[in-house]
Enzyme design. Structure first.
Site, mmCIF file in Angstrom:
data_model
loop_
_atom_site.group_PDB
_atom_site.id
_atom_site.type_symbol
_atom_site.label_atom_id
_atom_site.label_comp_id
_atom_site.label_asym_id
_atom_site.label_seq_id
_atom_site.Cartn_x
_atom_site.Cartn_y
_atom_site.Cartn_z
ATOM 1 N N GLU A 232 60.753 46.996 29.013
ATOM 2 C CA GLU A 232 61.481 48.157 28.579
ATOM 3 C C GLU A 232 63.091 47.870 28.485
ATOM 4 O O GLU A 232 63.359 48.430 27.236
ATOM 5 C CB GLU A 232 61.467 49.316 29.624
ATOM 6 C CG GLU A 232 59.900 50.105 29.897
ATOM 7 C CD GLU A 232 59.106 49.132 30.900
ATOM 8 O OE1 GLU A 232 57.981 49.460 30.874
ATOM 9 O OE2 GLU A 232 59.587 48.178 31.352
ATOM 10 N N ARG B 262 63.823 51.961 33.917
ATOM 11 C CA ARG B 262 64.275 50.289 34.096
ATOM 12 C C ARG B 262 65.019 49.835 32.920
ATOM 13 O O ARG B 262 65.620 48.752 33.038
ATOM 14 C CB ARG B 262 62.567 49.624 33.969
ATOM 15 C CG ARG B 262 61.888 49.672 35.004
ATOM 16 C CD ARG B 262 60.632 48.845 35.399
ATOM 17 N NE ARG B 262 59.976 48.767 36.492
ATOM 18 C CZ ARG B 262 59.301 47.711 36.836
ATOM 19 N NH1 ARG B 262 58.854 46.872 36.059
ATOM 20 N NH2 ARG B 262 58.615 48.109 37.908
ATOM 21 N N LYS C 169 38.744 42.100 30.606
ATOM 22 C CA LYS C 169 38.955 43.375 31.206
ATOM 23 C C LYS C 169 37.771 44.024 30.768
ATOM 24 O O LYS C 169 37.238 44.302 29.661
ATOM 25 C CB LYS C 169 40.067 44.058 30.268
ATOM 26 C CG LYS C 169 40.655 45.279 30.593
ATOM 27 C CD LYS C 169 41.840 45.577 30.214
ATOM 28 C CE LYS C 169 42.528 47.078 30.454
ATOM 29 N NZ LYS C 169 43.833 47.466 30.276
#
Length: 630
Positions: free
Chosen positions: A371, A399, A283
């Site tokens: 979640e 969610r 990343k």
């Protein structure tokens, strides 16, 4: 910005232009694309590190596949800036995330090259599988990464991929990160997963030989995969979870070798059956500051592209951010209350739970991008005597709606659900606005739902929520800074000031008035306070959506002809609707005007710009007040 220095990138408007280049030119395309992203984001902030990490993959995919006829389904849309630039949006990329400019995440509403909505995470496999089933004559690729494989929906998609006839290719961009360092069993498994490169080449050659001779029917293919799995497990002493699900696995490979990626993708392109290509990436690749601190450079704001110096305000007298108020208050409460634990789905730095995580690591839990699990996990701890503070961004908590009902509210468990980024969040747009929580949650029994007017109220509501016998408690608060700047750096911040218990279900009158009352909930009440200044209107802060302050509402019903309700959630079904219902039930008939978010998805822009558009800024509230009195 000197665009002339981008020799090859200047020749590319669409992927068809890219495909006219030789494979040997692709490393230079990647270098120029990466530099273009860095320079653009240094002056127009956005998500930097993730897009840098998939530069080679982005170029290779568009080089090998006939996009937009072939379908690329991105997961975690902040990876896709390079994709935007290569698909006809380079000239307008300077408008990315700005009002009326390019949307913050890929969406078919913007480009035919964007195949699906991907503002959050983990939906690519399911969506791509649906596309692959519907389009057996087109190649479909799901690109999942940045920790999204930890999401439950990704596992559900994988399970169905293994049992539904399809030729889907799943590209796993494995950078061991989401926003923060990725966590969980899947991430540890990917970190340790290794497959011999020579073995992969031999297996691919054998597969091609069998394909050429028509010996790869569906039944034979599955049988060969099972035999292959058994041989590989015996040789490596390791079971591959993907091949255990009849998904052919290739990798891990270097995700930053664009020429090798092109060769691999060409080999996999026409292979029948579901396949997973595992790539190791970094990343922030290619920009040293982002490589060294990927979390900070996930979305760094403005910075000097040459030096890597971030352009940040150093004014210590500014009001603190709500998320930092939450983080510091949680740590203080946890030190005083040993039952308190913290839970977050992959957002410890985003919600500032990393403050508690640093000092009390054994009492904080980052559960990954999950979640629903975060809520049910919190419910389990609460059932056994702990006091979880579960922090989820409001939009992402959608969610976990069933989990809130079934696994927490039914038993009225003492879980404090802190909904960060409630209301309008600004440049991240429609997929990230916390627009629906008030309307969605107020119908659920056993919930206490509140929103602080300012950061001092947030501190005291958090304190109140963890007191005994408070049940399931929901606190929603916005992104951004609060209302109280420090007079000097020596002043005590709000989280160090004495706690004050707030009576449950009690609002307050902020300004006396007559004729018209304005009733607000949450920080948008500060706009109301500005709007009613120097007017005859009264101002009330409801503070709790559930339970409603019936004493306050009786006072409004008895004394005011006009009532304006103001909330930074959807107007339909929200606080204004609750007030109308209550007035009707108690035979009051004032003229009620509801201000809130319209019945449409609000796009991106600064919070101030969006509040003006939807009529929630002080000027528009004052205009409504003037119109109602004429």
């Amino acid at each position: 910005m000197d665009k002339e220095k981008f020799n090859l990138l200047n020749q590319i408007k669409y992927p068809s232009d890219l495909r006219r280049l030789s494979i040997g030119q692709l490393p230079e395309v990647c270098r120029e694309l990466r530099e273009d992203i860095v320079e653009e984001l240094s002056v127009n902030p956005g998500h930097l590190a993730s897009s840098l990490g998939v530069t080679e993959l982005t170029v290779a995919l568009h080089y090998v596949y006939d996009t937009p006829n072939d379908l690329l389904v991105w997961d975690v849309g902040h990876q896709a800036y390079g994709h935007k630039i290569l698909t006809g949006r380079r000239e307008t990329f300077c408008t990315n995330r700005k009002l009326h400019g390019l949307r913050p995440f890929p969406t078919p509403l913007e480009s035919e090259y964007d195949t699906f909505t991907c503002g959050h995470a983990s939906n690519s496999i399911s969506a791509a599988l649906g596309m692959a089933v519907a389009n057996r004559d087109r190649h479909v690729v799901a690109i999942i990464g940045d920790g999204a494989m930890s999401g439950g929906l990704a596992f559900e998609g994988l399970n169905n991929v293994s049992s539904t006839p399809n030729d889907l290719l799943i590209v796993l961009n494995d950078n061991d990160m989401s926003i923060d360092r990725a966590v969980g069993g899947m991430e540890k498994y990917l970190l340790n997963l290794d497959t011999n490169a020579t073995y992969n080449k031999i297996r691919f050659k054998a597969s091609q030989w069998l394909h050429a001779r028509g010996l790869m029917s569906e039944d034979r293919r599955k049988g060969l995969i099972r035999l292959n799995n058994a041989i590989k497990s015996a040789l490596s002493h390791q079971q591959n979870i993907f091949e255990g699900m009849n998904i052919r696995y290739f990798g891990p490979f270097d995700g930053h070798n664009v020429e090798e990626l092109v060769r691999i993708l060409n080999q996999l392109k026409n292979m029948r059956g579901p396949k997973l290509l595992h790539l190791h990436t970094t990343k922030g690749k290619g920009y040293k500051p982002a490589e060294e601190s990927a979390t900070i450079w996930h979305a760094p704001g403005k910075f000097d592209a040459e030096t890597g110096e971030r352009i940040c305000s150093n004014d210590e007298t500014l009001p603190p951010k709500y998320q930092d108020v939450f983080g510091h208050t949680l740590l203080r409460l946890a030190k005083e209350n040993p039952r308190i634990v913290g839970v977050t789905p992959a957002m410890p730095s985003g919600c500032s739970m990393n403050i508690m995580m640093k000092e009390l690591p054994k009492r904080t839990f980052d559960v990954g991008i999950a979640e629903g699990h975060a809520v049910t996990f919190s419910g389990g701890m609460a059932k056994e005597g702990l006091q979880p503070f579960c922090n989820i961004y409001s939009a992402f908590a959608q969610r976990a709606y069933d989990n809130i009902i079934h696994d927490v509210a039914v038993l009225n468990l003492p879980v404090v659900l802190c909904l960060d980024r409630a209301g309008l969040v600004g440049e991240d747009g429609a997929t990230h606005h916390g627009a629906f929580d008030l309307a969605a949650l107020r119908c659920i029994p056993n919930l206490t739902i509140c929103s602080p007017l300012n950061e001092r109220e947030l501190v005291n509501l958090m304190y109140t929520a963890q007191l005994p016998d408070k049940g399931t408690f929901i606190i929603r608060y916005p992104r951004g800074r609060g209302e109280f700047p420090l007079a000097s750096p020596e002043d005590k911040p709000v989280w160090e000031q004495p706690f004050e218990e707030i009576p449950i279900g009690k609002g307050r009158k902020l300004k006396e008035g007559k004729g018209t009352a304005v009733l607000s909930i949450g920080p948008v009440g500060n706009n109301v306070a500005e709007a009613v200044r120097d007017t005859e209107a009264a101002h009330y802060d409801l503070r709790f959506l559930k339970p409603l302050d019936e004493t306050l509402l009786h006072e409004l019903g008895q004394n005011f002809k006009h009532i304006i309700t103001v909330e930074d959630g959807v107007r339909n079904g929200g606080m204004g609707s609750a007030v109308l219902e209550w007035m009707s039930d108690h035979d009051y008939h004032p003229h009620v005007v509801r201000l809130g978010l319209p019945d449409e998805f609000v796009e991106h822009g600064t919070v101030a710009e969006l509040q003006h558009i939807v009529g929630l800024d002080a000027g528009n509230i004052r205009k409504t007040l003037s119109e109602i009195n004429n």
